[in-house]
Design a protein around this motif. Structure first.
Motif, mmCIF file in Angstrom:
data_model
loop_
_atom_site.group_PDB
_atom_site.id
_atom_site.type_symbol
_atom_site.label_atom_id
_atom_site.label_comp_id
_atom_site.label_asym_id
_atom_site.label_seq_id
_atom_site.Cartn_x
_atom_site.Cartn_y
_atom_site.Cartn_z
ATOM 1 N N PRO A 259 33.172 -17.830 -10.317
ATOM 2 C CA PRO A 259 33.837 -18.172 -11.251
ATOM 3 C C PRO A 259 33.857 -18.184 -12.512
ATOM 4 C CG PRO A 259 34.592 -18.620 -9.074
ATOM 5 C CD PRO A 259 32.645 -18.352 -8.703
ATOM 6 N N TYR A 260 32.634 -19.300 -12.633
ATOM 7 C CA TYR A 260 31.682 -19.150 -14.416
ATOM 8 C C TYR A 260 31.244 -17.537 -14.951
ATOM 9 C CZ TYR A 260 29.154 -20.945 -17.868
ATOM 10 O OH TYR A 260 28.199 -21.566 -19.102
ATOM 11 N N TYR A 261 30.603 -17.191 -13.812
ATOM 12 C CA TYR A 261 30.393 -15.940 -15.200
ATOM 13 C C TYR A 261 31.005 -14.796 -14.731
ATOM 14 C CZ TYR A 261 25.574 -17.843 -14.894
ATOM 15 O OH TYR A 261 24.965 -18.179 -14.903
ATOM 16 N N THR A 263 34.277 -15.358 -14.778
ATOM 17 C CA THR A 263 35.011 -16.095 -16.408
ATOM 18 C C THR A 263 34.018 -15.463 -18.551
ATOM 19 O OG1 THR A 263 35.914 -17.807 -15.752
ATOM 20 C CG2 THR A 263 36.441 -17.726 -17.752
ATOM 21 N N SER A 264 33.362 -15.575 -17.782
ATOM 22 C CA SER A 264 32.717 -15.512 -18.877
ATOM 23 C C SER A 264 32.284 -14.109 -19.351
ATOM 24 C CB SER A 264 30.719 -15.936 -18.804
ATOM 25 O OG SER A 264 31.319 -17.296 -18.690
ATOM 26 N N SER A 266 34.316 -12.009 -18.433
ATOM 27 C CA SER A 266 36.117 -11.020 -18.996
ATOM 28 C C SER A 266 36.090 -11.162 -20.384
ATOM 29 C CB SER A 266 37.358 -12.085 -18.003
ATOM 30 O OG SER A 266 36.906 -13.218 -18.695
ATOM 31 N N TYR A 268 37.077 -14.283 -21.147
ATOM 32 C CA TYR A 268 38.144 -15.600 -22.222
ATOM 33 C C TYR A 268 37.449 -16.473 -23.023
ATOM 34 C CZ TYR A 268 41.959 -19.011 -20.650
ATOM 35 O OH TYR A 268 42.165 -19.787 -21.599
ATOM 36 N N HIS A 269 37.957 -17.593 -23.424
ATOM 37 C CA HIS A 269 36.971 -18.081 -24.396
ATOM 38 C C HIS A 269 37.539 -19.815 -23.898
ATOM 39 C CE1 HIS A 269 35.476 -19.948 -27.561
ATOM 40 N NE2 HIS A 269 36.200 -21.200 -27.838
ATOM 41 N N LEU A 270 37.003 -20.575 -23.747
ATOM 42 C CA LEU A 270 37.048 -21.183 -22.976
ATOM 43 C C LEU A 270 36.090 -22.835 -23.850
ATOM 44 C CD1 LEU A 270 35.805 -20.970 -19.363
ATOM 45 C CD2 LEU A 270 37.887 -21.121 -19.987
ATOM 46 N N THR A 276 39.730 -26.601 -18.108
ATOM 47 C CA THR A 276 38.838 -25.443 -17.035
ATOM 48 C C THR A 276 37.661 -25.463 -17.058
ATOM 49 O OG1 THR A 276 41.228 -24.457 -17.772
ATOM 50 C CG2 THR A 276 39.524 -23.055 -17.249
ATOM 51 N N ASN A 277 36.979 -25.781 -18.568
ATOM 52 C CA ASN A 277 35.705 -25.511 -18.548
ATOM 53 C C ASN A 277 34.887 -26.788 -17.699
ATOM 54 O OD1 ASN A 277 33.463 -24.448 -19.941
ATOM 55 N ND2 ASN A 277 32.886 -26.724 -20.697
ATOM 56 N N LEU A 280 35.033 -25.911 -13.604
ATOM 57 C CA LEU A 280 34.003 -24.520 -13.686
ATOM 58 C C LEU A 280 32.868 -24.709 -14.019
ATOM 59 C CD1 LEU A 280 35.861 -21.245 -15.798
ATOM 60 C CD2 LEU A 280 35.885 -21.631 -12.680
#
Length: 325
Positions: A259-261, A263-264, A266, A268-270, A276-277, A280
């Motif tokens: 999930p962490y990687y 999201t990175s 994709s 998508y800026h956290l 959310t950050n 994860l």
């Protein structure tokens, strides 16, 4: 003029970061679980380290890799998770050098867990797919060399990816009270996610196919097995059980890291410190706590060794020779 109570460092009016307040209930939701996970991670992995280091029966090539994994998970619980708790604070008060040091430790320990997972996958691949040559291919000396290379490469990776930040700590902070580093997202995703994850998945898919075919063959011929070959079947069953157990470890690892990687990857800026950050990152760190829990459920030797450790029987003479398998 901004109220001094809203600043991280009131004495630095023009350069201090603004203190972002968080509801106490939200803070407790973050601090209590992460603190509990940190403590549990340290204690459980320390038990794994003592078990494999103390009892000679456990000094097998596979367990040496598990020992290396437990060391990296132990360091995650001891340093990285408390660092993550500090990062959720509105202000960073430990200075730029400590900020870089904690990130450096994180980029050593977390990738080392991934590399150890790759080594576990290679170990199980050889044990299941080439069992006749396993003892000659996977020796303690070779495993020790691989584990050493694992840690050296992770230290080099951390130094490489944080070089500019280590050379001038705090250069990417916009104000005093921040803990920010700048890294190449593409390099991190390729080296810390795509390469190790793809290797693990390919090897374990192969292991799964061979293990299923062997299990079917063993069931179909179990009644016709002679005494001599029954020993071989027992060995195969133990290897299959080890593959299944370590397969669970790998599956949990993938569920925590992906999930962490993803999201990175994709794009998508956290925002640092966002819910959310934090979730994860917590899921990523939770993996280090779950590994020894899996051992406790699937490995009888771990439960026996923990009992001897907790009751202080390991302090007795010749306790390292105890039969716990």
């Amino acid at each position: 003029m901004m109220d001094e109570a809203e600043l991280c460092f009131p004495q630095l009016l023009n350069t201090s970061c603004k203190r972002h307040t968080r509801p106490q209930s939200e803070s407790m939701i973050i601090y209590i679980p992460l603190s509990f996970i940190s403590l549990l991670t340290v204690v459980l992995n320390l038990l794994v380290i003592i078990s494999i280091s103390h009892f000679r029966q456990l000094n097998t090539p596979t367990n040496l890799i598990i020992l290396s994994l437990a060391v990296s998970d132990f360091l995650v619980g001891l340093f990285v998770i408390p660092f993550q708790i500090l990062l959720t604070e509105p202000c960073w008060i430990l200075g730029d050098s400590m900020c870089c040091l904690f990130f450096f430790l994180g980029f050593v320990t977390m990738p080392s867990s991934e590399v150890n997972m790759v080594l576990i996958s290679v170990d199980r691949y050889v044990a299941i797919c080439d069992p006749l040559r396993y003892s000659t291919k996977i020796t303690q000396k070779r495993v020790k060399i691989c584990v050493l290379l694992c840690w050296v490469s992770c230290v080099f990776y951390s130094f490489m990816i944080l070089y500019e930040n280590l050379k001038q700590p705090g250069r990417y902070n916009s104000c005093y009270g921040q803990c920010v580093v700048n890294i190449s997202g593409a390099v991190q995703i390729v080296l810390a996610f795509i390469l190790p994850i793809s290797t693990i998945v390919v090897l374990y898919l192969r292991v799964f196919v061979v293990a299923v075919s062997q299990a079917r063959a063993m069931r179909s011929h179990i009644t016709a097995v002679k005494l001599q070959s029954s020993v071989t079947v027992t060995v195969k069953k133990s290897e299959l059980k080890a593959a299944r157990t370590l397969g669970v470890v790998v599956a949990v690892f993938l569920m925590c890291f992906c999930p962490y990687y993803v999201t990175s990857f994709s794009g998508y800026h956290l925002m640092m410190g966002s819910s959310t950050n934090t979730f994860l990152n917590s899921l990523l760190l939770l993996n280090s706590c779950l590994n020894p829990v899996i051992y406790a459920f699937f490995y009888p030797w771990f439960r026996k060794s923990v009992k001897l450790i907790v009751t202080l029987q390991i302090l007795q003479p010749q306790s390292s020779q105890a039969n716990i398998l």
